[in-house]
Design an enzyme around this catalytic site. Structure first.
Site, mmCIF file in Angstrom:
data_model
loop_
_atom_site.group_PDB
_atom_site.id
_atom_site.type_symbol
_atom_site.label_atom_id
_atom_site.label_comp_id
_atom_site.label_asym_id
_atom_site.label_seq_id
_atom_site.Cartn_x
_atom_site.Cartn_y
_atom_site.Cartn_z
ATOM 1 N N LYS A 49 27.993 19.114 34.562
ATOM 2 C CA LYS A 49 27.996 18.155 33.344
ATOM 3 C C LYS A 49 28.331 16.784 34.034
ATOM 4 O O LYS A 49 28.000 15.766 33.387
ATOM 5 C CB LYS A 49 29.056 18.738 32.330
ATOM 6 C CG LYS A 49 28.742 19.774 31.619
ATOM 7 C CD LYS A 49 27.327 20.247 31.200
ATOM 8 C CE LYS A 49 26.819 21.614 30.421
ATOM 9 N NZ LYS A 49 27.265 22.769 31.331
ATOM 10 N N TYR A 262 26.398 35.387 24.435
ATOM 11 C CA TYR A 262 27.116 34.359 25.180
ATOM 12 C C TYR A 262 28.434 34.596 25.675
ATOM 13 O O TYR A 262 29.267 35.158 24.762
ATOM 14 C CB TYR A 262 26.866 32.907 24.305
ATOM 15 C CG TYR A 262 27.704 31.971 25.091
ATOM 16 C CD1 TYR A 262 27.057 31.080 26.034
ATOM 17 C CD2 TYR A 262 29.051 31.612 24.691
ATOM 18 C CE1 TYR A 262 27.606 30.006 26.567
ATOM 19 C CE2 TYR A 262 29.794 30.611 25.308
ATOM 20 C CZ TYR A 262 29.047 29.835 26.205
ATOM 21 O OH TYR A 262 29.623 28.584 26.900
ATOM 22 N N TYR A 288 28.038 31.403 33.317
ATOM 23 C CA TYR A 288 27.056 30.865 33.540
ATOM 24 C C TYR A 288 26.670 31.260 35.071
ATOM 25 O O TYR A 288 25.765 32.205 35.264
ATOM 26 C CB TYR A 288 27.050 29.297 33.750
ATOM 27 C CG TYR A 288 27.230 28.933 32.203
ATOM 28 C CD1 TYR A 288 26.186 28.553 31.532
ATOM 29 C CD2 TYR A 288 28.603 28.431 31.592
ATOM 30 C CE1 TYR A 288 26.196 27.955 30.224
ATOM 31 C CE2 TYR A 288 28.730 27.979 30.427
ATOM 32 C CZ TYR A 288 27.775 27.465 29.640
ATOM 33 O OH TYR A 288 27.832 27.211 28.362
HETATM 34 C C1 PLP Z 1 26.771 24.044 30.948
HETATM 35 C C2 PLP Z 1 26.434 24.595 32.072
HETATM 36 C C3 PLP Z 1 25.443 25.457 32.662
HETATM 37 C C4 PLP Z 1 24.130 25.321 31.861
HETATM 38 O O1 PLP Z 1 23.578 23.973 31.972
HETATM 39 P P1 PLP Z 1 22.567 23.456 30.700
HETATM 40 O O2 PLP Z 1 22.313 22.062 31.249
HETATM 41 O O3 PLP Z 1 23.591 23.518 29.531
HETATM 42 O O4 PLP Z 1 21.635 24.297 30.605
HETATM 43 C C5 PLP Z 1 25.385 26.091 33.632
HETATM 44 N N1 PLP Z 1 26.606 26.383 34.428
HETATM 45 C C6 PLP Z 1 27.705 25.957 33.920
HETATM 46 C C7 PLP Z 1 29.138 26.333 34.616
HETATM 47 C C8 PLP Z 1 27.883 25.038 32.894
HETATM 48 O O5 PLP Z 1 29.146 24.633 32.582
#
Ligand code: PLP
Length: 332
Positions: A49, A262, A288
């Site tokens: 992010k 999720y 993720y």
């Molecule tokens: C938000 C996030 C993602 C996914 O990225 P997007 O742009 O939302 O698809 C992947 N890995 C981590 C650790 C995240 O925080």
């Protein structure tokens, strides 16, 4: 090298490193795996992010914003990095955090990202699962406006076309590293959620004239749904860049690796997190990158890649979330 003309501020440490996974490669004797360390962006434990926030905060400042508002799950990495970015530039930050089912309440609600959000000075709004986060933010934004503040509302994951510019940058940065190291990759694997990372990276690689398939491992959706989401955002990003559009078949997603929902801690995620930690000293996350790496390992084991190929894993960060999952990750 291309430079994007859209305004941004600097929040991270660039370029993020590109490293081979030596011990895992030795073990698998399969395709050569490398990792791009977007977990090391340098902003409050880092993560993907940060790149998006460099563009979003520039936009917020141009609009004279006084308070940032954004939303996500209770353990949102995006929320944590937004809180850190707001602290860095001296803006207010309000986070709308939705409860996620099925995780130990004690850890989940007081540890990991949630603890950091508080330290970073954000104001938290906790909502039960299934609430309309956008509506809650809109309502609060109205109240803030009435009291003379200038709210700036960012979507879940910071994934609009402006935020996705951060991953266009990443595509350009990677192109430069490939040239510098005389390297090439046959595929890139990443976790895909709100889609800005995958869409931005695809647009950035196309801008650099590099044709590498980007394989998204979904964290909550079917591959059809996720591909639609990525594609819609990709069209917006390419509109902003005045770039000709990529073909739909460039967008590839796998949906076998997120379990039932999720944040569901799957056994494959636990295995992947332990493997990366114990063989590479690399900390993935439960929601993720752990699931994306589990997907990559499964594809490797099933011969999806040729053993002569080289595959890049984009580590998107998220390790603070490990502490919210200590129950399923610690030794019995
Ligand atoms: C938000 C996030 C993602 C996914 O990225 P997007 O742009 O939302 O698809 C992947 N890995 C981590 C650790 C995240 O925080």
């Amino acid at each position: 090298m291309h430079q994007l003309s859209h305004p941004k501020i600097q929040l991270g440490h660039w370029p993020t490193p590109l490293e081979p996974m030596l011990r895992i490669n030795e073990m698998h004797k399969g395709p050569e795996l490398w990792v791009k360390r977007d977990d090391c962006t340098g902003l409050a434990f880092g993560g993907n992010k940060t790149r998006k926030l460099e563009y979003l905060l520039a936009d917020a400042q141009l609009r004279g914003a006084t308070t940032l508002l954004t939303a996500g799950g209770v353990q949102s990495n995006h929320a944590r990095q937004t809180a850190a970015a707001a602290a860095r530039v001296g803006l207010g930050c309000e986070l709308f955090l939705e409860q996620v089912e099925g995780i130990s309440e004690a850890d989940y609600s007081h540890s990991g990202n949630l603890l950091l959000d508080q330290l970073l000075g954000a104001r938290l709004h906790r909502l039960p699962a299934g609430q309309d986060l956008d509506a809650a933010m809109a309502l609060r934004a109205q109240t803030l406006s009435t009291s003379g503040q200038v709210p700036y509302v960012m979507p879940v994951g910071g994934s609009n076309a402006i935020g996705a510019m951060g991953y266009v940058d990443c595509g350009l940065e990677l192109a430069q590293q490939l040239q510098q190291y005389q390297l090439s990759f046959d595929a890139i694997v990443l976790a895909t959620g709100s889609a800005g990372t995958q869409a931005g990276l695809l647009a950035g690689l196309a801008l650099a004239g590099i044709d590498i398939p980007v394989l998204g491992v979904t964290v909550s959706r079917s591959s059809d749904e996720q591909c639609q989401k990525v594609l819609a955002l990709l069209h917006e990003v390419q509109g902003l860049l005045e770039q000709s559009e990529l073909h739909e078949d460039h967008v590839i997603c796998f949906d076998k690796y997120y379990g039932s929902a999720y944040g569901d801690p799957t056994p494959q995620m636990v295995e992947a997190v332990r493997l990366a930690a114990s063989l590479e000293g690399l900390l993935l996350d439960p929601v993720y990158s752990g699931k994306a790496f589990a997907g990559l390992l499964d594809l490797v084991r099933h011969g999806y890649f040729d053993t002569s190929e080289r595959v890049l894993f984009l580590h998107t960060g998220g390790a603070p979330g490990l502490f919210a999952y200590s129950e399923c990750l610690s030794e019995p």
